[in-house]
Each structure stands twice: as structure tokens, then as C-alpha cells.
Design a protein around this motif. Structure first.
Motif, PDB file in Angstrom:
ATOM      1  N   GLU A  93       1.639  -5.312  -1.904  1.00 63.29           N
ATOM      2  CA  GLU A  93       2.825  -5.522  -2.735  1.00 63.29           C
ATOM      3  C   GLU A  93       2.407  -5.626  -4.197  1.00 63.29           C
ATOM      4  O   GLU A  93       1.339  -6.127  -4.509  1.00 63.29           O
ATOM      5  CB  GLU A  93       3.525  -6.817  -2.325  1.00 63.29           C
ATOM      6  N   GLN A  94       3.288  -5.183  -5.024  1.00 64.96           N
ATOM      7  CA  GLN A  94       2.988  -5.309  -6.444  1.00 64.96           C
ATOM      8  C   GLN A  94       3.281  -6.730  -6.917  1.00 64.96           C
ATOM      9  O   GLN A  94       4.244  -7.352  -6.477  1.00 64.96           O
ATOM     10  CB  GLN A  94       3.837  -4.324  -7.246  1.00 64.96           C
ATOM     11  N   GLU A 102       3.591   4.532  -2.841  1.00 63.58           N
ATOM     12  CA  GLU A 102       3.207   3.124  -2.934  1.00 63.58           C
ATOM     13  C   GLU A 102       1.933   2.889  -2.162  1.00 63.58           C
ATOM     14  O   GLU A 102       1.638   3.551  -1.176  1.00 63.58           O
ATOM     15  CB  GLU A 102       4.325   2.258  -2.360  1.00 63.58           C
ATOM     16  N   ALA A 103       1.214   1.906  -2.598  1.00 65.24           N
ATOM     17  CA  ALA A 103      -0.031   1.563  -1.907  1.00 65.24           C
ATOM     18  C   ALA A 103       0.327   0.993  -0.559  1.00 65.24           C
ATOM     19  O   ALA A 103       1.323   0.293  -0.408  1.00 65.24           O
ATOM     20  CB  ALA A 103      -0.821   0.562  -2.734  1.00 65.24           C
TER      21      ALA A 103
END
Length: 185
Positions: free
Chosen positions: A175-176, A170-171
Motif C-alpha cells: 500500500e502506498q 500498482e505494486a
């Protein structure tokens, strides 16, 4: 008694002539009193006598003739007015019926046009259905032909390895955003 009767008859005749000649302006009867019993008694004609019959309403009939004519004329005028009203009502109802007829003819023409358009559209849809059925039949025949040409494997089918799940990192700190599926992209 005969003298009295003759005088009485002459008086009546004079009064009748006066009524006819004078018209409605002077109506003053100048008759002598007549004994009721002598006048009411019937007499039969004897030889040499002339019978004079008095018509009860001759003077009144002459006077009422003009009045009757006026009443008849007024009655006929009323009848003519009634007939004119009936004619006007008939004309009005005729124009109403003609307007209704025109409206129905217009509706009928629109319905015929709509029916012809729907029939044309139905024929086009039936042609499209027939074309699609023919395409489907041809595709099935081609699929069957292709299935006959490819060799069938002999034996058991091979087991395929289960696909491995790869986790994506995850980046960091981002947050997505949620997917808005209801909005077209």
C-alpha cells in the motif's frame, strides 16, 4: 477721706514695689479693705495736687515678659521646624522631578533613535520599490518587444490531441503511504 485715700495709694505703691522686687516667690497681698464707694468715685485734680496713675499690670507685665519671651522663642522654634520640614519636602519633590525628567529625556532619546532608524529603513524600502518598478517596466517593454518580433499565426489555431491517461500498475500487495503535506521534506 483724703488721709484714707493717701494711705490707700501708699499701700498700693508698696505692694507694686514689693511685687517687682520679690518676683514670683512671694505674692501675699497686705492691703487694707477699701470701701468700694469711695474708691469708685471719680476725683478731679485740684491746684497743687499731683496725679498718680497706676498701670494695672506692671508687675504682671514684668513677670510675664520672661514668659512671653519663652513663648515667643518656642513659637519661633516651631516655625523654624515647620520651614525645615517644608524645605525637606521641597528637596524630595525636586529629586523626584529630576528623576522623572531624566526618564523622559531617556525616552525622548530612544524615540529619536527609533525614528531615525525607521526613516532610514523607509528610504531603503522606497529605493527597493523604485528599483523593482524600474525592473517591472523594463520587463514589460521587453515582453512587448518580443511580442512584436514573433510572427502571428494566420488562421485558426490547430486542435491539439487530448492527452492520454496512462495507468501505472500498482505494486503487488504494497500500500502506498499517505503524503504528509504538513511536514516539510
Amino acid at each position: 477721706m483724703q488721709d484714707e485715700h493717701q494711705v490707700n495709694e501708699e499701700d498700693k505703691l508698696r505692694q507694686a514695689l514689693a511685687r517687682l522686687g520679690a518676683g514670683a516667690s512671694s505674692r501675699t497681698p497686705k492691703s487694707r479693705p477699701v470701701p468700694p464707694t469711695a474708691e469708685r468715685r471719680r476725683r478731679f485734680v485740684r491746684d497743687g495736687q499731683v496725679v498718680v496713675e497706676h498701670q494695672g499690670g506692671r508687675g504682671i507685665a514684668a513677670r510675664n515678659a520672661g514668659q512671653d519671651d519663652q513663648e515667643e522663642l518656642e513659637r519661633l522654634r516651631q516655625s523654624v521646624k515647620r520651614e525645615q520640614r517644608r524645605w525637606e519636602e521641597a528637596e524630595r519633590s525636586l529629586t523626584d522631578v529630576r528623576a522623572q525628567l531624566k526618564a523622559f529625556e531617556t525616552r525622548e532619546a530612544h524615540a529619536k533613535i527609533q525614528i531615525s532608524e525607521l526613516n532610514r529603513e523607509l528610504r531603503e524600502n522606497q529605493d527597493t520599490i523604485q528599483t523593482l518598478k524600474a525592473s517591472l517596466h523594463q520587463a514589460r517593454e521587453q515582453a512587448a518587444e518580443a511580442a512584436r518580433r514573433t510572427p502571428r499565426p494566420v488562421g485558426r489555431p490547430r486542435k491539439e490531441a487530448a492527452p492520454q491517461i496512462v495507468e501505472m500498475p500498482e505494486a503487488e500487495g504494497a500500500e502506498q503511504e499517505p503524503v504528509q503535506w504538513w511536514v516539510k521534506a
